[in-house]
Design an enzyme around this catalytic site. Structure first.
Site, short mmCIF file in Angstrom:
data_model
loop_
_atom_site.label_atom_id
_atom_site.label_comp_id
_atom_site.label_asym_id
_atom_site.label_seq_id
_atom_site.Cartn_x
_atom_site.Cartn_y
_atom_site.Cartn_z
CG ASP A 152 -3.65 4.69 -1.92
OD1 ASP A 152 -2.93 3.71 -1.70
OD2 ASP A 152 -4.58 5.03 -1.15
CG ASP A 200 -1.83 1.16 1.34
OD1 ASP A 200 -2.04 1.84 0.30
OD2 ASP A 200 -2.34 1.42 2.43
CB SER A 220 -0.82 3.21 4.91
OG SER A 220 -0.60 1.87 4.51
CB THR A 233 -7.49 3.62 -3.14
OG1 THR A 233 -7.26 3.95 -1.78
CG2 THR A 233 -8.91 4.05 -3.50
CE1 TYR A 276 -6.97 0.84 9.44
CE2 TYR A 276 -7.57 -0.44 11.36
CZ TYR A 276 -6.66 -0.10 10.39
OH TYR A 276 -5.43 -0.69 10.37
CG ASN A 334 2.17 2.17 10.68
OD1 ASN A 334 1.70 3.27 10.39
ND2 ASN A 334 2.96 1.99 11.73
CD1 TRP A 381 -1.56 -2.53 9.96
CD2 TRP A 381 -2.56 -4.42 10.61
NE1 TRP A 381 -2.83 -2.53 9.44
CE2 TRP A 381 -3.46 -3.68 9.82
CE3 TRP A 381 -2.96 -5.66 11.12
CZ2 TRP A 381 -4.76 -4.12 9.53
CZ3 TRP A 381 -4.25 -6.10 10.84
CH2 TRP A 381 -5.13 -5.34 10.06
#
Length: 360
Positions: free
Chosen positions: A249, A81, A84, A252, A124, A86, A88
């Site tokens: 992005d 992505d 963003s 998306t 979120y 991070n 996780w």
């Protein structure tokens, strides 16, 4: 120093398709008004905010990759992505329903696991993910040692149960990383690029694109943000008059913009909202509508009707979506997979630029 490492991508059903097949899409759209804007925030707030609009992941790219974490390796399907920063994944600490049907990282099975006292909490639009930050070895075609990553302890959002991915691997700039965690790419760069002095990038394979490469400078180093000169149809401006900012992005799938501008575009192409607030359009429009042209850094990038009209089952929907967001940059657009599918894209951190070229 040029290094090339490839990560195979796989195509799976999107969250939207999973919800549709389980008869849950209509209720989901009613319960969660569509506003992908909550994934994004101005750069001024980037170091303070930890808000990502995961409700838009129902429209997430259908393309995912596999990474491994730990020694011996435990595998996870993640979204790569660029919207963003991070990394996780779910963990065995998590008893939420969403964790139960996804791969969960087990710290006890890893000899390279290192605990921290830090936590991570990302809110979120339709729920949240909370957990802890830990260190371990991550492999993304190349070994990334001592990588900090998030382990979910709670994923209360029921929609994550249907998500076709385990976790997220963010590829944007460190400035928007929740809890200040070092992103995977930056950690690899420090290790392989000798403190960032080397040039870590993908080798450019000319078989993937046609024509010439177009380099576009990043306008703000948070998301992969660039300046768009104009958006036109048949030579007439239909949006972004006087220029606007856009984020490229991969996380998306649709192409999003300010609601008023998107309403204009939907009107131009003949799309209208149905009972579930999806912008439906006649499939025959694919053969009759003109290209929509994004001019970026003086170069025209065409989107044909077959690119901006998405065929789903026996119906068609517009690939454009309204997004309500005011930023210091003004009008903001999200160039998601509707755009990226048509253009070979290189995200060049060494020179803070994006490269675009028509796909081969």
């Amino acid at each position: 120093q040029m290094l090339c490492h490839s990560v195979p991508l796989v195509k799976r059903k999107s969250l939207r398709q999973n919800l549709r097949e389980n008869g849950l899409l209509e209720d989901f759209l009613k319960q969660h008004p569509r506003n992908p804007a909550s994934k994004y925030f101005p750069k001024e707030a980037a170091t303070l905010a930890a808000t990502e609009g995961l409700e838009n992941y129902k429209d997430v790219s259908e393309y995912f990759g596999t990474i491994s974490i730990g020694t011996p390796p435990q595998e996870f399907t993640v979204i790569f992505d660029t919207g963003s920063s991070n990394l996780w994944v779910p963990s065995t600490y998590c008893s939420s329903l969403a964790c139960s049907d996804h791969n969960r990282f087990n710290p006890e099975d890893s000899s390279t696991y290192e605990a921290t006292s830090e936590s991570i909490s990302i809110t979120y639009g339709t729920g949240s993910m909370t957990g802890v930050l830990r260190y371990n070895t991550v492999r993304v075609s190349i070994e990334d040692t001592n990588q900090i990553f998030g382990l979910s302890e709670s994923e209360p959002s029921s929609f994550l149960y249907y998500a076709p991915f385990d976790g997220i691997l963010g590829l944007a700039y460190p400035s928007i990383s929740s809890s200040g965690a070092t992103p995977v790419f930056d950690n690899i760069w420090d290790q392989v690029g000798q403190g960032g002095h080397g040039h870590l990038a993908h080798g450019i394979d000319s078989s993937y694109y046609s024509g010439s490469l177009c380099w576009v400078p990043v306008s703000e180093e948070a998301y992969w943000q660039i300046t768009v000169d104009s958006i036109t149809m048949n030579g007439e401006s239909i949006a972004c008059s006087g220029g606007c900012q856009a984020i490229v992005d991969t996380g998306t799938s649709l192409l999003a913009g300010p609601p008023s501008a998107i309403d204009n575009i939907q009107s131009y192409i003949g799309a209208s909202e149905d009972y579930s607030s999806e912008a439906v359009i006649s499939c025959s429009s694919i053969d009759s509508l003109p290209d929509i042209v994004f001019t970026i850094n003086g170069v025209e990038f065409h989107l044909s009707p077959s690119a901006y009209i998405l065929e789903e089952d026996d119906s068609c929907i517009s690939g454009f979506e309204g997004m309500d967001l005011d930023t210091s940059s003004g009008e903001l657009w999200i160039l998601g997979d509707v755009f990226i599918r048509q253009y070979f894209t290189i995200f060049d951190r060494a020179n803070n630029q994006i490269c675009l070229a028509p796909v081969a």
